[in-house]
Write a protein that holds these residues in place. Structure first.
Motif, PDB file in Angstrom:
ATOM      1  N   HIS A   7      25.883  42.863  45.153  1.00 29.24           N
ATOM      2  CA  HIS A   7      25.281  41.575  44.817  1.00 29.24           C
ATOM      3  C   HIS A   7      23.899  41.526  45.444  1.00 29.24           C
ATOM      4  O   HIS A   7      23.771  41.601  46.660  1.00 29.24           O
ATOM      5  CB  HIS A   7      26.117  40.421  45.373  1.00 29.24           C
ATOM      6  CG  HIS A   7      27.440  40.291  44.715  1.00 29.24           C
ATOM      7  ND1 HIS A   7      28.170  39.140  44.763  1.00 29.24           N
ATOM      8  CD2 HIS A   7      28.183  41.166  43.990  1.00 29.24           C
ATOM      9  CE1 HIS A   7      29.299  39.297  44.100  1.00 29.24           C
ATOM     10  NE2 HIS A   7      29.316  40.526  43.626  1.00 29.24           N
ATOM     11  N   LEU A   9      20.811  39.207  46.192  1.00 32.42           N
ATOM     12  CA  LEU A   9      20.500  37.787  46.273  1.00 32.42           C
ATOM     13  C   LEU A   9      18.989  37.638  46.419  1.00 32.42           C
ATOM     14  O   LEU A   9      18.403  38.085  47.391  1.00 32.42           O
ATOM     15  CB  LEU A   9      21.224  37.168  47.472  1.00 32.42           C
ATOM     16  CG  LEU A   9      22.724  37.510  47.556  1.00 32.42           C
ATOM     17  CD1 LEU A   9      23.323  36.960  48.825  1.00 32.42           C
ATOM     18  CD2 LEU A   9      23.460  37.005  46.340  1.00 32.42           C
ATOM     19  N   GLN A  30      29.693  33.466  37.947  1.00 31.71           N
ATOM     20  CA  GLN A  30      28.446  32.888  37.453  1.00 31.71           C
ATOM     21  C   GLN A  30      27.662  32.187  38.559  1.00 31.71           C
ATOM     22  O   GLN A  30      26.448  32.097  38.498  1.00 31.71           O
ATOM     23  CB  GLN A  30      28.724  31.901  36.323  1.00 31.71           C
ATOM     24  CG  GLN A  30      29.310  32.528  35.083  1.00 31.71           C
ATOM     25  CD  GLN A  30      28.326  33.446  34.384  1.00 31.71           C
ATOM     26  OE1 GLN A  30      27.136  33.214  34.399  1.00 31.71           O
ATOM     27  NE2 GLN A  30      28.826  34.500  33.778  1.00 31.71           N
ATOM     28  N   ILE A  31      28.366  31.629  39.535  1.00 34.44           N
ATOM     29  CA  ILE A  31      27.715  30.954  40.654  1.00 34.44           C
ATOM     30  C   ILE A  31      28.276  31.532  41.946  1.00 34.44           C
ATOM     31  O   ILE A  31      29.386  32.061  41.978  1.00 34.44           O
ATOM     32  CB  ILE A  31      27.929  29.426  40.617  1.00 34.44           C
ATOM     33  CG1 ILE A  31      29.418  29.075  40.599  1.00 34.44           C
ATOM     34  CG2 ILE A  31      27.190  28.810  39.440  1.00 34.44           C
ATOM     35  CD1 ILE A  31      29.711  27.601  40.685  1.00 34.44           C
ATOM     36  N   TYR A  46      23.527  30.263  44.640  1.00 33.84           N
ATOM     37  CA  TYR A  46      22.877  31.209  43.729  1.00 33.84           C
ATOM     38  C   TYR A  46      23.519  31.123  42.356  1.00 33.84           C
ATOM     39  O   TYR A  46      24.693  30.800  42.227  1.00 33.84           O
ATOM     40  CB  TYR A  46      23.046  32.644  44.233  1.00 33.84           C
ATOM     41  CG  TYR A  46      22.413  32.911  45.568  1.00 33.84           C
ATOM     42  CD1 TYR A  46      21.117  33.397  45.663  1.00 33.84           C
ATOM     43  CD2 TYR A  46      23.116  32.695  46.742  1.00 33.84           C
ATOM     44  CE1 TYR A  46      20.539  33.661  46.895  1.00 33.84           C
ATOM     45  CE2 TYR A  46      22.547  32.944  47.981  1.00 33.84           C
ATOM     46  CZ  TYR A  46      21.257  33.429  48.045  1.00 33.84           C
ATOM     47  OH  TYR A  46      20.682  33.684  49.266  1.00 33.84           O
ATOM     48  N   VAL A  47      22.737  31.470  41.326  1.00 32.38           N
ATOM     49  CA  VAL A  47      23.264  31.593  39.965  1.00 32.38           C
ATOM     50  C   VAL A  47      23.044  33.022  39.488  1.00 32.38           C
ATOM     51  O   VAL A  47      22.053  33.661  39.830  1.00 32.38           O
ATOM     52  CB  VAL A  47      22.617  30.592  38.983  1.00 32.38           C
ATOM     53  CG1 VAL A  47      22.978  29.170  39.342  1.00 32.38           C
ATOM     54  CG2 VAL A  47      21.121  30.761  38.921  1.00 32.38           C
ATOM     55  N   LEU A  48      23.976  33.513  38.710  1.00 37.21           N
ATOM     56  CA  LEU A  48      23.909  34.875  38.188  1.00 37.21           C
ATOM     57  C   LEU A  48      22.798  34.983  37.153  1.00 37.21           C
ATOM     58  O   LEU A  48      22.732  34.187  36.216  1.00 37.21           O
ATOM     59  CB  LEU A  48      25.246  35.252  37.560  1.00 37.21           C
ATOM     60  CG  LEU A  48      25.401  36.676  37.060  1.00 37.21           C
ATOM     61  CD1 LEU A  48      25.274  37.677  38.204  1.00 37.21           C
ATOM     62  CD2 LEU A  48      26.741  36.843  36.350  1.00 37.21           C
ATOM     63  N   GLN A  49      21.922  35.972  37.325  1.00 37.94           N
ATOM     64  CA  GLN A  49      20.823  36.197  36.390  1.00 37.94           C
ATOM     65  C   GLN A  49      21.055  37.411  35.504  1.00 37.94           C
ATOM     66  O   GLN A  49      20.709  37.409  34.339  1.00 37.94           O
ATOM     67  CB  GLN A  49      19.506  36.383  37.152  1.00 37.94           C
ATOM     68  CG  GLN A  49      19.057  35.142  37.857  1.00 37.94           C
ATOM     69  CD  GLN A  49      18.756  34.016  36.878  1.00 37.94           C
ATOM     70  OE1 GLN A  49      17.967  34.171  35.967  1.00 37.94           O
ATOM     71  NE2 GLN A  49      19.407  32.885  37.067  1.00 37.94           N
ATOM     72  N   TYR A  60      21.523  37.809  41.576  1.00 34.25           N
ATOM     73  CA  TYR A  60      21.600  36.355  41.662  1.00 34.25           C
ATOM     74  C   TYR A  60      20.261  35.793  42.094  1.00 34.25           C
ATOM     75  O   TYR A  60      19.526  36.418  42.854  1.00 34.25           O
ATOM     76  CB  TYR A  60      22.652  35.933  42.702  1.00 34.25           C
ATOM     77  CG  TYR A  60      24.067  36.182  42.277  1.00 34.25           C
ATOM     78  CD1 TYR A  60      24.814  35.184  41.683  1.00 34.25           C
ATOM     79  CD2 TYR A  60      24.664  37.418  42.484  1.00 34.25           C
ATOM     80  CE1 TYR A  60      26.124  35.407  41.300  1.00 34.25           C
ATOM     81  CE2 TYR A  60      25.977  37.645  42.110  1.00 34.25           C
ATOM     82  CZ  TYR A  60      26.706  36.632  41.512  1.00 34.25           C
ATOM     83  OH  TYR A  60      27.997  36.868  41.136  1.00 34.25           O
ATOM     84  N   THR A  61      19.941  34.576  41.631  1.00 33.08           N
ATOM     85  CA  THR A  61      18.735  33.878  42.028  1.00 33.08           C
ATOM     86  C   THR A  61      19.120  32.619  42.791  1.00 33.08           C
ATOM     87  O   THR A  61      20.000  31.862  42.360  1.00 33.08           O
ATOM     88  CB  THR A  61      17.884  33.495  40.798  1.00 33.08           C
ATOM     89  OG1 THR A  61      17.499  34.692  40.133  1.00 33.08           O
ATOM     90  CG2 THR A  61      16.635  32.735  41.203  1.00 33.08           C
TER      91      THR A  61
END
Length: 89
Positions: A7, A9, A30-31, A46-49, A60-61
């Motif tokens: 992951h 971040l 997704q989150i 964070y949200v999955l990009q 994740y962003t």
């Protein structure tokens, strides 16, 4: 079957990009909420990009920092708006 994912971040203020090795079943969520480095009372949301299924990498962003309850509520509201039919994991 459990698969290991990396992951990444990104874009969290006052923090470098971080790679975290984690075990997840299937695709990454997704989150994601993670403890804020150096402060046990706060979490980063964070949200999955992007997902690379061959390299098992999820990017994740960062979207928010705060107390765990507030950040979790924000992320769930955001997820409901983006995936209103319950298709997210």
């Amino acid at each position: 079957m459990r698969t290991q994912w990396v992951h990444q971040l990104r874009n969290c203020p006052d923090a470098e990009d971080v790679e975290v090795l984690a075990e997840e079943e299937g695709r990454p969520r997704q989150i994601l909420a993670r403890p804020r480095p150096g402060d046990d009372a706060l979490v980063d949301g964070y949200v999955l990009q992007r997902v690379d299924t061959q390299a098992h990498t999820a990017v994740y962003t960062w979207v928010r920092t705060g107390d765990p309850e507030t950040v979790t509520e924000y992320l769930l509201d955001l997820l409901a708006k983006v995936y209103p039919r319950g298709k997210a994991r």
